[in-house]
Design an enzyme around this catalytic site. Structure first.
Site, PDB file in Angstrom:
ATOM      1  N   ASN A   8     111.637  10.734  64.418  1.00 27.15           N
ATOM      2  CA  ASN A   8     112.205   9.693  63.551  1.00 27.15           C
ATOM      3  C   ASN A   8     112.778  10.399  62.323  1.00 27.15           C
ATOM      4  OD1 ASN A   8     112.849   7.521  61.984  1.00 27.15           O
ATOM      5  ND2 ASN A   8     110.734   6.986  61.470  1.00 27.15           N
ATOM      6  N   LYS A  10     114.543   9.110  60.053  1.00 28.04           N
ATOM      7  CA  LYS A  10     114.691   8.193  58.922  1.00 28.04           C
ATOM      8  C   LYS A  10     116.115   8.310  58.374  1.00 28.04           C
ATOM      9  CE  LYS A  10     109.803   8.861  58.171  1.00 28.04           C
ATOM     10  NZ  LYS A  10     108.658   8.344  57.502  1.00 28.04           N
ATOM     11  N   HIS A  94     108.770  -0.459  62.192  1.00 23.14           N
ATOM     12  CA  HIS A  94     108.228   0.691  61.450  1.00 23.14           C
ATOM     13  C   HIS A  94     107.654   0.191  60.125  1.00 23.14           C
ATOM     14  CE1 HIS A  94     108.038   4.439  59.196  1.00 23.14           C
ATOM     15  NE2 HIS A  94     108.048   5.057  60.369  1.00 23.14           N
ATOM     16  N   GLU A  96     107.846   1.242  57.239  1.00 22.66           N
ATOM     17  CA  GLU A  96     108.799   1.239  56.102  1.00 22.66           C
ATOM     18  C   GLU A  96     109.682  -0.009  56.149  1.00 22.66           C
ATOM     19  OE1 GLU A  96     110.341   5.197  56.714  1.00 22.66           O
ATOM     20  OE2 GLU A  96     108.401   6.020  56.135  1.00 22.66           O
ATOM     21  N   GLU A 164     100.593   3.711  64.121  1.00 25.75           N
ATOM     22  CA  GLU A 164     100.885   4.545  62.957  1.00 25.75           C
ATOM     23  C   GLU A 164     100.134   4.005  61.742  1.00 25.75           C
ATOM     24  OE1 GLU A 164     104.779   6.813  63.294  1.00 25.75           O
ATOM     25  OE2 GLU A 164     105.334   4.835  62.601  1.00 25.75           O
ATOM     26  N   GLY A 170     103.892  10.152  56.285  1.00 27.09           N
ATOM     27  CA  GLY A 170     104.564  10.891  55.224  1.00 27.09           C
ATOM     28  C   GLY A 170     103.639  11.382  54.129  1.00 27.09           C
ATOM     29  N   SER A 206     101.903  11.894  60.069  1.00 31.53           N
ATOM     30  CA  SER A 206     101.685  13.295  59.674  1.00 31.53           C
ATOM     31  C   SER A 206     101.331  14.207  60.853  1.00 31.53           C
ATOM     32  CB  SER A 206     100.626  13.394  58.566  1.00 31.53           C
ATOM     33  OG  SER A 206     101.097  12.736  57.401  1.00 31.53           O
TER      34      SER A 206
HETATM   35  C1  PEP Z   1     107.079   8.073  60.856  1.00 29.67           C
HETATM   36  O1  PEP Z   1     108.024   8.002  60.088  1.00 29.67           O
HETATM   37  O2  PEP Z   1     106.985   7.275  61.794  1.00 29.67           O
HETATM   38  C2  PEP Z   1     106.083   9.115  60.635  1.00 29.67           C
HETATM   39  C3  PEP Z   1     105.039   9.137  61.423  1.00 29.67           C
HETATM   40  O3  PEP Z   1     106.318   9.983  59.609  1.00 29.67           O
HETATM   41  P1  PEP Z   1     105.483  11.315  59.308  1.00 29.67           P
HETATM   42  O4  PEP Z   1     105.372  12.100  60.589  1.00 29.67           O
HETATM   43  O5  PEP Z   1     106.294  12.037  58.273  1.00 29.67           O
HETATM   44  O6  PEP Z   1     104.146  10.910  58.813  1.00 29.67           O
END
Ligand code: PEP
Length: 253
Positions: A8, A10, A94, A96, A164, A170, A206
């Site tokens: 992803n 973003k 997601h 976000e 998630e 992040g 992460s």
């Molecule tokens: C994500 O954006 O879905 C995500 C898991 O980000 P990160 O790996 O940076 O935590």
């Protein structure tokens, strides 16, 4: 089933970045690994990127879609538009989007339904906040999200469910493997109860080269959704290499 490794990006990247990234990544997809890159529309719309991804066996995906196919929705992109750009998947729900665009489970279900109707694999995201986890409510809340975010068009062949935890996205704060295992066991039971046994379950939050092996080896973890670490082709390649060998033929090929 294969392992699903979803990048992803973003709101990052450009066509030039994508071409270089794909060249650096090399051929990592195979019958036991499905790599999906969810990139901004400007990247998906670039014919050279689409051709390079196809040659490498990598699927392209969007990061969101509208629930409607067309109409007066300034600034949005629809699932059929993503399909026309060459995408075969799209992330919906997601955290976000849930946080910054106020999307709720019903919106997510409508988007997933639109994705299915356009022939796209919906990558449906769910996850609890830190407060919810600390209150011991993570499994209950995530189960509620799953039940309300998966539309009746969901099948094991058109959807990936990504757990998630919001506090792990992040932040560099990865969930404990035991907690991921417990949540994924629970989600596997919920999916069976919904008539979707074997729905692929991804972990995100992460994921890095140094923790991917442990996370991807857990039961009912069928892949990873990777944000930050996916922007670096070398790191993402290491995460793909850390995935245990799965079996051939999955969704989104
Ligand atoms: C994500 O954006 O879905 C995500 C898991 O980000 P990160 O790996 O940076 O935590």
């Amino acid at each position: 089933m294969p392992q699903y490794l979803v990048a992803n990006w973003k709101m990052n990247g450009s066509a030039e970045f994508a071409n270089r990234w794909l060249a650096d990544l090399g051929r990592k997809s195979g019958s036991d690994r499905q790599v999906i890159v969810c990139a901004p529309a400007i990247v998906l719309g670039n014919p050279a990127v689409v051709a390079q991804a196809q040659n490498a066996g990598i699927a392209l995906g969007g990061q969101d879609c509208h629930a409607e196919s067309y109409g007066a929705y300034t600034g949005w992109i629809s699932a059929p538009m993503l399909a026309e750009l060459g995408a075969t998947a799209v992330i919906v729900g997601h955290s976000e989007r849930r946080q910054y665009a106020g999307e709720r489970d019903g919106d997510v279900a409508a988007k997933a339904r639109a994705a299915h109707a356009a022939g796209l694999t919906a990558i449906v995201c769910v996850g609890e906040s830190l407060d919810e986890r600390q209150a011991g409510r993570a499994e209950t809340l995530v189960e509620q999200q799953v039940r309300a975010s998966l539309p009746d068009s969901t099948t094991v062949n058109n959807t990936l469910l990504a757990y998630e935890p919001i506090w792990a996205i992040g932040t560099g704060q990865v969930a404990e493997p035991a907690d991921v295992a417990a949540m994924h066991d629970h989600l596997a039971r919920v999916c069976s109860d919904l008539g979707l046994p074997g729905l692929p379950l991804l972990y995100g939050g992460s994921v890095k080269p140094n923790n991917a092996g442990d996370l991807l080896a857990l039961g009912h973890v069928d892949g990873a959704l990777v944000g930050g670490a996916s922007l670096d082709a070398t790191s993402f390649a290491a995460i793909i290499d850390a995935a245990p060998k799965g079996q051939a033929s999955g969704v989104c090929a």
